[in-house]
Motif scaffolding. Structure first.
Motif, PDB file in Angstrom:
ATOM      1  N   ASN A   1       0.799  -1.224   0.000  1.00 42.96           N
ATOM      2  CA  ASN A   1       0.000   0.000   0.000  1.00 42.96           C
ATOM      3  C   ASN A   1       0.833   1.276   0.000  1.00 42.96           C
ATOM      4  O   ASN A   1       0.321   2.357  -0.299  1.00 42.96           O
ATOM      5  CB  ASN A   1      -0.918   0.006   1.231  1.00 42.96           C
ATOM      6  CG  ASN A   1      -2.080   0.971   1.089  1.00 42.96           C
ATOM      7  OD1 ASN A   1      -2.539   1.230  -0.025  1.00 42.96           O
ATOM      8  ND2 ASN A   1      -2.545   1.516   2.191  1.00 42.96           N
ATOM      9  N   ALA A   2       2.124   1.156   0.303  1.00 43.44           N
ATOM     10  CA  ALA A   2       2.955   2.350   0.486  1.00 43.44           C
ATOM     11  C   ALA A   2       3.044   3.223  -0.763  1.00 43.44           C
ATOM     12  O   ALA A   2       3.041   4.455  -0.677  1.00 43.44           O
ATOM     13  CB  ALA A   2       4.356   1.962   0.951  1.00 43.44           C
ATOM     14  N   GLY A   3       3.114   2.600  -1.939  1.00 38.98           N
ATOM     15  CA  GLY A   3       3.298   3.398  -3.146  1.00 38.98           C
ATOM     16  C   GLY A   3       2.333   3.113  -4.268  1.00 38.98           C
ATOM     17  O   GLY A   3       2.403   3.720  -5.340  1.00 38.98           O
ATOM     18  N   ILE A   4       1.374   2.197  -4.023  1.00 41.92           N
ATOM     19  CA  ILE A   4       0.534   1.709  -5.105  1.00 41.92           C
ATOM     20  C   ILE A   4      -0.407   2.767  -5.677  1.00 41.92           C
ATOM     21  O   ILE A   4      -0.846   2.674  -6.826  1.00 41.92           O
ATOM     22  CB  ILE A   4      -0.268   0.475  -4.628  1.00 41.92           C
ATOM     23  CG1 ILE A   4      -0.807  -0.312  -5.821  1.00 41.92           C
ATOM     24  CG2 ILE A   4      -1.401   0.886  -3.692  1.00 41.92           C
ATOM     25  CD1 ILE A   4      -1.375  -1.660  -5.449  1.00 41.92           C
ATOM     26  N   ASN A   5      -0.706   3.803  -4.901  1.00 46.95           N
ATOM     27  CA  ASN A   5      -1.634   4.844  -5.371  1.00 46.95           C
ATOM     28  C   ASN A   5      -0.935   6.143  -5.761  1.00 46.95           C
ATOM     29  O   ASN A   5      -1.603   7.166  -5.969  1.00 46.95           O
ATOM     30  CB  ASN A   5      -2.684   5.121  -4.290  1.00 46.95           C
ATOM     31  CG  ASN A   5      -3.604   3.934  -4.073  1.00 46.95           C
ATOM     32  OD1 ASN A   5      -4.086   3.332  -5.028  1.00 46.95           O
ATOM     33  ND2 ASN A   5      -3.836   3.594  -2.812  1.00 46.95           N
ATOM     34  N   LYS A   6       0.373   6.114  -5.888  1.00 48.90           N
ATOM     35  CA  LYS A   6       1.114   7.323  -6.264  1.00 48.90           C
ATOM     36  C   LYS A   6       1.063   7.517  -7.771  1.00 48.90           C
ATOM     37  O   LYS A   6       2.045   7.331  -8.492  1.00 48.90           O
ATOM     38  CB  LYS A   6       2.555   7.236  -5.764  1.00 48.90           C
ATOM     39  CG  LYS A   6       2.651   7.256  -4.241  1.00 48.90           C
ATOM     40  CD  LYS A   6       4.094   7.268  -3.763  1.00 48.90           C
ATOM     41  CE  LYS A   6       4.163   7.372  -2.237  1.00 48.90           C
ATOM     42  NZ  LYS A   6       5.566   7.380  -1.737  1.00 48.90           N
ATOM     43  N   THR A   7      -0.117   7.915  -8.235  1.00 45.86           N
ATOM     44  CA  THR A   7      -0.344   8.019  -9.677  1.00 45.86           C
ATOM     45  C   THR A   7       0.366   9.204 -10.321  1.00 45.86           C
ATOM     46  O   THR A   7       0.323   9.359 -11.545  1.00 45.86           O
ATOM     47  CB  THR A   7      -1.849   8.111  -9.977  1.00 45.86           C
ATOM     48  OG1 THR A   7      -2.425   9.161  -9.191  1.00 45.86           O
ATOM     49  CG2 THR A   7      -2.541   6.806  -9.649  1.00 45.86           C
ATOM     50  N   GLU A   8       1.020  10.051  -9.507  1.00 49.25           N
ATOM     51  CA  GLU A   8       1.856  11.083 -10.114  1.00 49.25           C
ATOM     52  C   GLU A   8       3.065  10.449 -10.796  1.00 49.25           C
ATOM     53  O   GLU A   8       3.698  11.066 -11.662  1.00 49.25           O
ATOM     54  CB  GLU A   8       2.314  12.099  -9.059  1.00 49.25           C
ATOM     55  CG  GLU A   8       3.228  11.553  -7.963  1.00 49.25           C
ATOM     56  CD  GLU A   8       2.455  10.976  -6.788  1.00 49.25           C
ATOM     57  OE1 GLU A   8       3.082  10.778  -5.725  1.00 49.25           O
ATOM     58  OE2 GLU A   8       1.235  10.722  -6.937  1.00 49.25           O
ATOM     59  N   ASP A   9       3.378   9.203 -10.406  1.00 54.53           N
ATOM     60  CA  ASP A   9       4.400   8.428 -11.116  1.00 54.53           C
ATOM     61  C   ASP A   9       3.735   7.814 -12.342  1.00 54.53           C
ATOM     62  O   ASP A   9       2.772   7.062 -12.233  1.00 54.53           O
ATOM     63  CB  ASP A   9       4.965   7.330 -10.206  1.00 54.53           C
ATOM     64  CG  ASP A   9       6.135   6.600 -10.840  1.00 54.53           C
ATOM     65  OD1 ASP A   9       5.931   5.963 -11.894  1.00 54.53           O
ATOM     66  OD2 ASP A   9       7.251   6.659 -10.284  1.00 54.53           O
ATOM     67  N   GLU A  10       4.237   8.122 -13.505  1.00 54.74           N
ATOM     68  CA  GLU A  10       3.614   7.691 -14.754  1.00 54.74           C
ATOM     69  C   GLU A  10       3.458   6.180 -14.837  1.00 54.74           C
ATOM     70  O   GLU A  10       2.464   5.671 -15.372  1.00 54.74           O
ATOM     71  CB  GLU A  10       4.422   8.194 -15.950  1.00 54.74           C
ATOM     72  CG  GLU A  10       3.766   7.869 -17.291  1.00 54.74           C
ATOM     73  CD  GLU A  10       4.593   8.342 -18.476  1.00 54.74           C
ATOM     74  OE1 GLU A  10       3.996   8.770 -19.478  1.00 54.74           O
ATOM     75  OE2 GLU A  10       5.845   8.282 -18.392  1.00 54.74           O
ATOM     76  N   GLN A  11       4.438   5.449 -14.296  1.00 62.41           N
ATOM     77  CA  GLN A  11       4.369   3.993 -14.376  1.00 62.41           C
ATOM     78  C   GLN A  11       3.253   3.426 -13.500  1.00 62.41           C
ATOM     79  O   GLN A  11       2.578   2.472 -13.886  1.00 62.41           O
ATOM     80  CB  GLN A  11       5.727   3.384 -14.001  1.00 62.41           C
ATOM     81  CG  GLN A  11       6.784   3.556 -15.084  1.00 62.41           C
ATOM     82  CD  GLN A  11       6.337   2.986 -16.423  1.00 62.41           C
ATOM     83  OE1 GLN A  11       5.995   1.809 -16.524  1.00 62.41           O
ATOM     84  NE2 GLN A  11       6.313   3.827 -17.451  1.00 62.41           N
ATOM     85  N   ILE A  12       3.047   3.990 -12.330  1.00 65.09           N
ATOM     86  CA  ILE A  12       1.920   3.573 -11.490  1.00 65.09           C
ATOM     87  C   ILE A  12       0.611   3.868 -12.212  1.00 65.09           C
ATOM     88  O   ILE A  12      -0.322   3.057 -12.216  1.00 65.09           O
ATOM     89  CB  ILE A  12       1.950   4.294 -10.125  1.00 65.09           C
ATOM     90  CG1 ILE A  12       3.118   3.782  -9.281  1.00 65.09           C
ATOM     91  CG2 ILE A  12       0.629   4.117  -9.385  1.00 65.09           C
ATOM     92  CD1 ILE A  12       2.955   2.372  -8.768  1.00 65.09           C
ATOM     93  N   LYS A  13       0.548   5.018 -12.857  1.00 65.11           N
ATOM     94  CA  LYS A  13      -0.654   5.400 -13.607  1.00 65.11           C
ATOM     95  C   LYS A  13      -0.904   4.430 -14.760  1.00 65.11           C
ATOM     96  O   LYS A  13      -2.030   3.963 -14.968  1.00 65.11           O
ATOM     97  CB  LYS A  13      -0.508   6.828 -14.132  1.00 65.11           C
ATOM     98  CG  LYS A  13      -1.734   7.348 -14.869  1.00 65.11           C
ATOM     99  CD  LYS A  13      -1.520   8.794 -15.317  1.00 65.11           C
ATOM    100  CE  LYS A  13      -2.734   9.307 -16.054  1.00 65.11           C
ATOM    101  NZ  LYS A  13      -2.548  10.722 -16.511  1.00 65.11           N
TER     102      LYS A  13
END
Length: 379
Positions: free
Chosen positions: A262-274
């Motif tokens: 959960n720590a980084g899974i919603n960091k959609t400012e990162d293009e790859q997560i998006k």
């Protein structure tokens, strides 16, 4: 009095011998078979139950080589199912997200369903946006495999065999595939793949089990994950590799130390997560030598269940169940978004179109070999 003492001693000895014998008999690993249902063409699918000496069980059907259930203990010794799936064959015959399945001929995506091999272009089924995914419309997850039971000392297993005909789903060559599942008394499930072909072809076999170490009680966001990798394979909006690698340091993809999913899974400012809608990427494993290596550890803090993963492959697709939407129900659970995670050991996605990636070509006279192991424990 002496006679009574002798009699009690004899009875006690017999009781201890009987208990010892009973316990010994209980410590034997077993495999059993039952009917799992019929396919639309009338063929019968079977369900095999592998049980080790510690009581851990793994259920596998010869339809698609699907792992339908894994019963693993928590820190209190209580067993629960830790994989997503269904209790009967019918739901697997409908559209489902590859729960527990063997994937082939090519795990992951091939851009636009095309690749060129030895100067000839091959066209595959388009079944995932503009791309081909997991072997096409009828990949190895949707065929009936020939099954042979294995029962040797401390190991039980299931050998599956299938011959994929030349140009099946657009892939060249008659491909003979053997996959062996084995369960040992260390609570480790191993999957060993071998294959040969009579024409040059491409091959990338994997297993698509969704794990949930809570025992299917809640989503996997609180799981802690560690992956032995310094870089990922970045993808575009259709999840096809851009062709370059990206360092994980300083990004939501850094799992070199155990980190909550959960720590980084919603960091959609990162293009790859998006692009991935979360984690749906290939991690390049930090490998110093060939062979079976430990590459990941996942843990559910509440139950104490731990999954350690090992492979001979160069990479793993870590997928966080982003496309699950609650429309599928099975085994007393609703499979909502991020209710399971996959560790799909593999070569890189779209390798046939990316010459800078490790080759996935298999030629006549060569033998494809790959092994992955998942070991369960708790503390």
């Amino acid at each position: 009095m002496k006679k009574i003492f002798v009699l009690l001693t004899a009875l006690t000895g017999f009781y201890l011998f009987s208990c010892s014998k009973s316990n010994k008999e209980e410590m034997i690993s077993t495999i059993s078979k039952e009917s799992f249902g019929k396919l639309p063409d009338g063929q019968e699918a079977d369900l095999y139950t592998l049980t080790n000496a510690k009581g851990m069980t793994v259920n596998i059907t010869n339809y698609g080589g699907i792992i339908t259930k894994i019963m693993a203990p928590d820190k209190k010794g209580e067993f629960a199912d830790v994989v997503l799936g269904f209790d009967s064959l019918a739901p697997y015959l409908k559209e489902n997200p590859f729960f527990g399945a063997l994937v082939g001929r090519y795990g992951n995506r091939i851009a636009k369903g095309k690749f060129t091999l030895e100067g000839k272009e091959y066209n595959l089924a388009i079944n995932n946006g503009p791309n081909s995914l997991h072997g096409g419309k009828k990949g190895f997850d949707k065929v009936l495999w020939k099954a042979t039971e294995i029962n040797q000392d401390s190991v039980v297993g299931l050998q599956l065999e299938y011959v994929s005909k030349d140009m099946e789903e657009g892939y060249p060559g008659n491909l003979t595939v053997k996959v062996v599942y084995t369960l040992d008394n260390d609570n480790a499930l191993s999957i060993a793949y071998t294959a040969t072909t009579d024409k040059p072809t491409v091959l990338n076999l994997t297993n698509h089990t969704y794990f949930n170490l809570t025992g299917l009680k809640r989503d996997i966001l609180d799981h802690e994950m560690m992956i032995e990798s310094d870089s990922i394979v970045p993808v575009d909006a259709s999840l096809i590799p851009t062709g370059k690698l990206r360092a994980v340091e300083g990004t939501p993809f850094d799992f070199r130390k155990s980190t909550k999913i959960n720590a980084g899974i919603n960091k959609t400012e990162d293009e790859q997560i998006k692009n991935g809608g979360g984690y749906d990427h290939c991690w390049v494993l930090k490998r110093s030598e060939p062979g079976l290596m430990h590459f990941a550890t996942a843990k559910d803090p509440e139950s104490g269940r731990i999954l350690e993963a090992f492979t001979t492959e160069p990479a793993v697709q870590f997928y966080s169940g982003n496309f699950l939407d609650g429309s599928l129900k099975g085994k007393n659970a609703t499979y909502a978004k991020r209710f399971g995670f996959c560790l799909e050991t593999e070569h890189y996605p779209d390798s046939p179109n990316q010459p800078q990636f490790p080759s996935t070509e298999l030629k006549p006279g060569e033998t494809y070999q790959s092994t992955t192991k998942y070991r369960f424990s708790a503390k």
